[in-house]
Scaffold this motif. Structure first.
Motif, mmCIF file in Angstrom:
data_model
loop_
_atom_site.group_PDB
_atom_site.id
_atom_site.type_symbol
_atom_site.label_atom_id
_atom_site.label_comp_id
_atom_site.label_asym_id
_atom_site.label_seq_id
_atom_site.Cartn_x
_atom_site.Cartn_y
_atom_site.Cartn_z
ATOM 1 N N LEU A 334 0.932 -1.003 -0.211
ATOM 2 C CA LEU A 334 0.306 0.282 0.344
ATOM 3 C C LEU A 334 0.933 1.001 -0.254
ATOM 4 C CD1 LEU A 334 -3.186 -1.397 2.307
ATOM 5 C CD2 LEU A 334 -2.645 -1.714 -0.074
ATOM 6 N N GLN A 335 2.328 0.965 0.937
ATOM 7 C CA GLN A 335 2.808 2.544 0.823
ATOM 8 C C GLN A 335 3.031 2.548 -0.940
ATOM 9 O OE1 GLN A 335 4.418 1.814 4.336
ATOM 10 N NE2 GLN A 335 4.905 3.772 4.442
ATOM 11 N N ARG A 336 3.947 1.376 -1.555
ATOM 12 C CA ARG A 336 4.298 1.433 -2.796
ATOM 13 C C ARG A 336 3.211 1.890 -3.386
ATOM 14 N NH1 ARG A 336 5.318 -2.456 -6.483
ATOM 15 N NH2 ARG A 336 4.345 -4.478 -4.602
ATOM 16 N N LEU A 337 2.095 1.526 -3.707
ATOM 17 C CA LEU A 337 1.125 1.625 -4.512
ATOM 18 C C LEU A 337 0.458 3.250 -4.407
ATOM 19 C CD1 LEU A 337 -1.770 1.726 -6.325
ATOM 20 C CD2 LEU A 337 -2.843 1.068 -4.157
ATOM 21 N N SER A 338 0.712 4.153 -2.870
ATOM 22 C CA SER A 338 0.807 5.173 -2.501
ATOM 23 C C SER A 338 1.954 6.622 -3.546
ATOM 24 C CB SER A 338 1.223 5.105 -0.907
ATOM 25 O OG SER A 338 1.113 7.146 -0.791
ATOM 26 N N SER A 339 2.873 5.651 -3.737
ATOM 27 C CA SER A 339 3.929 6.158 -4.317
ATOM 28 C C SER A 339 3.812 6.594 -6.114
ATOM 29 C CB SER A 339 5.226 5.866 -4.250
ATOM 30 O OG SER A 339 5.979 5.686 -2.952
ATOM 31 N N ALA A 340 3.592 4.869 -6.638
ATOM 32 C CA ALA A 340 3.113 4.696 -7.283
ATOM 33 C C ALA A 340 1.824 5.508 -7.999
ATOM 34 C CB ALA A 340 2.271 3.900 -7.526
ATOM 35 N N LEU A 341 0.814 6.572 -6.944
ATOM 36 C CA LEU A 341 -0.118 7.242 -7.664
ATOM 37 C C LEU A 341 0.657 8.500 -7.665
ATOM 38 C CD1 LEU A 341 -3.259 5.994 -4.918
ATOM 39 C CD2 LEU A 341 -3.088 5.467 -7.566
ATOM 40 N N VAL A 342 1.059 8.898 -6.701
ATOM 41 C CA VAL A 342 2.177 10.110 -6.727
ATOM 42 C C VAL A 342 2.371 10.321 -8.385
ATOM 43 C CG1 VAL A 342 3.518 12.198 -5.845
ATOM 44 C CG2 VAL A 342 2.193 10.452 -3.798
ATOM 45 N N ASP A 343 2.888 9.054 -8.308
ATOM 46 C CA ASP A 343 4.131 9.273 -9.906
ATOM 47 C C ASP A 343 2.634 9.167 -10.900
ATOM 48 O OD1 ASP A 343 6.390 9.312 -8.161
ATOM 49 O OD2 ASP A 343 6.910 7.131 -8.932
ATOM 50 N N LEU A 344 1.790 9.341 -10.590
ATOM 51 C CA LEU A 344 1.256 8.599 -11.820
ATOM 52 C C LEU A 344 0.471 10.391 -12.243
ATOM 53 C CD1 LEU A 344 -0.993 7.104 -13.869
ATOM 54 C CD2 LEU A 344 -2.481 6.661 -11.424
ATOM 55 N N VAL A 345 0.070 10.707 -10.719
ATOM 56 C CA VAL A 345 -1.095 11.794 -11.160
ATOM 57 C C VAL A 345 0.178 13.070 -11.584
ATOM 58 C CG1 VAL A 345 -2.040 14.072 -9.187
ATOM 59 C CG2 VAL A 345 -2.807 11.962 -9.244
ATOM 60 N N THR A 346 0.943 13.191 -11.506
ATOM 61 C CA THR A 346 2.301 13.758 -11.836
ATOM 62 C C THR A 346 2.838 13.697 -13.094
ATOM 63 O OG1 THR A 346 4.422 13.175 -10.331
ATOM 64 C CG2 THR A 346 3.292 15.195 -9.461
ATOM 65 N N ALA A 347 2.504 12.082 -13.729
ATOM 66 C CA ALA A 347 3.607 12.174 -15.033
ATOM 67 C C ALA A 347 2.447 13.217 -15.821
ATOM 68 C CB ALA A 347 2.420 10.511 -15.353
ATOM 69 N N TRP A 386 -0.702 -1.174 -8.465
ATOM 70 C CA TRP A 386 -2.165 -0.739 -8.663
ATOM 71 C C TRP A 386 -2.869 -2.360 -8.180
ATOM 72 C CZ3 TRP A 386 -6.279 1.534 -6.976
ATOM 73 C CH2 TRP A 386 -7.314 1.399 -7.327
ATOM 74 N N MET A 387 -1.925 -3.561 -9.763
ATOM 75 C CA MET A 387 -3.097 -4.326 -9.886
ATOM 76 C C MET A 387 -2.375 -5.294 -8.683
ATOM 77 S SD MET A 387 -4.571 -4.525 -12.676
ATOM 78 C CE MET A 387 -5.203 -5.720 -12.774
ATOM 79 N N HIS A 388 -1.352 -5.267 -8.411
ATOM 80 C CA HIS A 388 -1.221 -5.775 -6.913
ATOM 81 C C HIS A 388 -1.549 -6.092 -6.059
ATOM 82 C CE1 HIS A 388 1.222 -8.134 -4.336
ATOM 83 N NE2 HIS A 388 2.272 -7.290 -3.516
ATOM 84 N N ALA A 389 -2.340 -4.969 -6.018
ATOM 85 C CA ALA A 389 -2.651 -4.013 -4.391
ATOM 86 C C ALA A 389 -4.262 -4.661 -4.541
ATOM 87 C CB ALA A 389 -3.160 -2.560 -4.273
ATOM 88 N N GLN A 390 -4.301 -4.160 -5.569
ATOM 89 C CA GLN A 390 -5.872 -4.609 -5.819
ATOM 90 C C GLN A 390 -6.059 -6.456 -5.787
ATOM 91 O OE1 GLN A 390 -7.753 -4.825 -10.006
ATOM 92 N NE2 GLN A 390 -9.026 -3.496 -9.658
ATOM 93 N N VAL A 490 -7.013 0.799 -16.932
ATOM 94 C CA VAL A 490 -6.079 0.137 -16.662
ATOM 95 C C VAL A 490 -7.003 -1.155 -15.561
ATOM 96 C CG1 VAL A 490 -3.834 -0.406 -15.442
ATOM 97 C CG2 VAL A 490 -4.382 1.975 -16.727
ATOM 98 N N SER A 491 -7.083 -1.641 -15.467
ATOM 99 C CA SER A 491 -7.400 -2.632 -14.672
ATOM 100 C C SER A 491 -8.882 -3.073 -15.136
ATOM 101 C CB SER A 491 -8.636 -2.442 -12.890
ATOM 102 O OG SER A 491 -7.425 -1.613 -12.222
#
Length: 580
Positions: A334-347, A386-390, A490-491
């Motif tokens: 879930l922490q990796r997902l949080s970092s990925a979401l921030v990276d996604l939003v700022t892409a 995302w897919m892993h956390a889902q 994506v899902s």
């Protein structure tokens, strides 16, 4: 809870005339029929939506146990109303009149609440559980002070003593009562000045029952009700053990151990020190910026015991204590997902999408404008975390459903609250509960609040969820949550997404959370959204503080001004350079 125990508050008012009692019974019986029939309507909707033989068999089983519950509740209402017309309690008829038009009004609150408290105490002590159906029904009828009930069950001796102090008849019949109490074996206590005093510090269960019978008689309670109430108070220690989950820990550990290969980190943590309230709330966070985010979003709640589910985060194995804790070291999904979401939003591609939204362009048109290359870049950022956390959320939900069915937080009504993948965990748990025999789940779940849910709007699944919950089912959605729209694509969700739009199922309340224009906003605005939909127990002051804290944090990470939006739109979606 000091000062809350008062036997007079949980017994029918003496001043209630026979005519008034009959009128109250008539009105409550019709309200009960309406409540029960609405639940049957939801079950029918599920059966016809799924349209299989198994679905209709489940509906029939649900209706049977629902009617049994209604019959038991009707009997308790009849007893609380001084058994109007005498004889036996009437049989519940699902086809009875549900209209209250033309009936006399219910009595004032000071008379109505003790009557409802009697119904509740009869229900809990008879069943050694507190059904979510009973709670939802009683709260529809009028105010219920559950702290009075809890105090009575936890210390019936004290309640009886205090009732004796307040009863003038206790002084007048002092000698007779002393003799009666000695005859029934209250050798460890004495009656002094009308007060029951346990010399050894506590009465044994039979003595408590006898003393309760006497005091209830002073308060004007008679008939079948006095025996049932006295018996219930005598066995209150067993009731409390079941009600507050004292016997759940060993069973919980056994269940979790069966799933440790797939869900290796699972625990239930108290948001505040548990007070053993009559109802309980379980909250599930969608992602974690820090380990504190397991519980931090839920400090906006007060009153009922509130717990938070920790799942898929890196922890060390700990001992099993009051609450469930069975944890292993693993990658912090879930922490990796949080970092990925921030990276996604700022892409760049996502900045382009948000810039267009600010310029009032529809999501569908934006997605059509994105090139395959842009989609590949977006997918590369988010796909794996995302897919892993889902996947973990789905597995965790099934385990949670098993734990809930085993009443690990006690045999009391539970409210479920979650956002993002936390909503998915709850959704899957409720699907599991819906697959079990209705007799196991009828009175378990009260209210359900799901926000920004990455789940389909499938009518059959939501109808099943609606059947399981006794109270409210709320779908909080953000129509402009462009991040969730991308994640859904994506899902590969082929249905509509509940977190983006209303769910068209009878009994599901859809709340448009317009302030949420991106998925990361749910963390800071969950309190506002819960307050918006009228969820009970929300602390408004804490909600404001949460929103202020998280707004500044969110703006620093992913905020976008008009000028920045204009630059993002001009840059287009194709670059893989992060915006600056």
């Amino acid at each position: 809870m000091a000062g809350k125990s008062d036997l007079a508050k949980i017994t029918p008012p003496q001043e209630l005339s026979k005519a008034d009692a009959r009128a109250v019974f008539e009105r409550l019986s019709r309200r009960l029929a309406s409540f029960r029939n609405t639940a049957e309507l939801y079950a029918n909707a599920e059966a016809f939506s799924v349209n299989t033989g198994e679905a209709f068999a489940t509906k029939d089983a649900f209706v049977d146990v629902l009617t049994d519950w209604a019959q038991e509740t009707l009997k308790n209402v009849w007893l609380a109303c001084h058994e109007p017309d005498g004889g036996e309690a009437p049989r519940f008829d699902p086809l009875s009149d549900t209209s209250t038009v033309g009936l006399p009004p219910l009595p004032a609150q000071e008379q109505r609440s003790p009557l409802l408290h009697t119904v509740l105490l009869l229900h809990i002590t008879s069943n050694q559980e507190y059904s979510s159906r009973t709670r939802a029904f009683l709260f529809l009828v009028g105010p219920v002070d559950e702290e009075v009930i809890a105090a009575t069950l936890k210390d019936p001796r004290k309640v009886i003593e205090e009732a004796g102090k307040k009863t003038d008849a206790a002084k007048e019949e002092h000698a007779r009562r002393s003799k009666v109490l000695r005859m029934v074996g209250v050798g460890v206590g004495a009656v002094a000045g009308g007060v029951l005093i346990g010399v050894t510090g506590g009465l044994a269960a039979p003595a408590v029952g006898a003393a309760a019978t006497t005091v209830l008689g002073w308060l004007g309670v008679g008939g079948t009700a006095v025996g049932m109430l006295a018996s219930g108070l005598a066995g209150s220690s067993v009731v409390c053990g079941a009600l507050f989950g004292a016997y759940g820990s060993r069973r919980t550990a056994q269940v979790i151990s069966e799933y440790t290969r797939e869900v290796r980190d699972l625990s239930v943590k108290p948001v505040y020190e548990p007070r053993e309230t009559m109802a309980v709330r379980l909250c599930v966070t969608g992602w974690l910026e820090t380990p504190d985010d397991v519980t931090a979003p839920w400090t906006i709640f007060s009153k009922e015991d509130t717990f938070a589910l920790q799942w898929a985060s890196a922890c060390h194995k700990t001992n099993l204590s009051f609450y469930l804790s069975y944890q292993f070291q693993e990658v912090d999904a879930l922490q990796r997902l949080s970092s990925a979401l921030v990276d996604l939003v700022t892409a760049q591609a996502m900045q382009y999408i948000k810039g267009q939204i600010i310029k009032q362009t529809f999501l569908a048109a934006l997605f059509a404008a994105l090139s395959p290359t842009a989609w590949m870049k977006i997918t590369k950022i988010i796909d794996n975390p995302w897919m892993h956390a889902q996947s973990l959320a789905i597995k965790t939900g099934k385990v949670l459903g098993t734990l809930l069915a085993q009443r690990v937080l006690g045999a009391r009504p539970i409210t479920l609250v979650g956002y993002s993948l936390g909503s998915l965990v709850i959704f899957e748990a409720l699907q599991h509960l819906a697959s079990l025999p209705p007799a196991q789940t009828l009175g378990l779940v009260q209210d359900v609040y799901l926000f920004g849910s990455p789940v389909p709007t499938d009518a059959g699944q939501w109808a099943a969820l609606r059947r399981v919950a006794a109270g409210r089912v709320v779908n909080g959605f953000g129509a402009n949550d462009y991040v969730l729209a991308v994640l859904a694509r994506v899902s590969g969700i082929n249905w509509g997404v509940a977190g983006l739009q209303p769910v068209e199922v009878q009994g599901v309340e859809n709340v448009a959370c317009e302030q949420v224009d991106g998925h990361l906003k749910w963390r800071g605005m969950i309190g506002q959204c819960l307050a918006q939909c009228g969820a009970p127990g929300v602390d408004r002051a804490e909600v404001e503080q949460q929103a202020e804290r998280m707004a500044a944090k969110s703006e620093e990470k992913v905020g976008m001004t008009e000028e920045k939006a204009e630059r993002a739109v001009k840059a287009g979606p194709g670059s893989d350079v992060l915006s600056t």
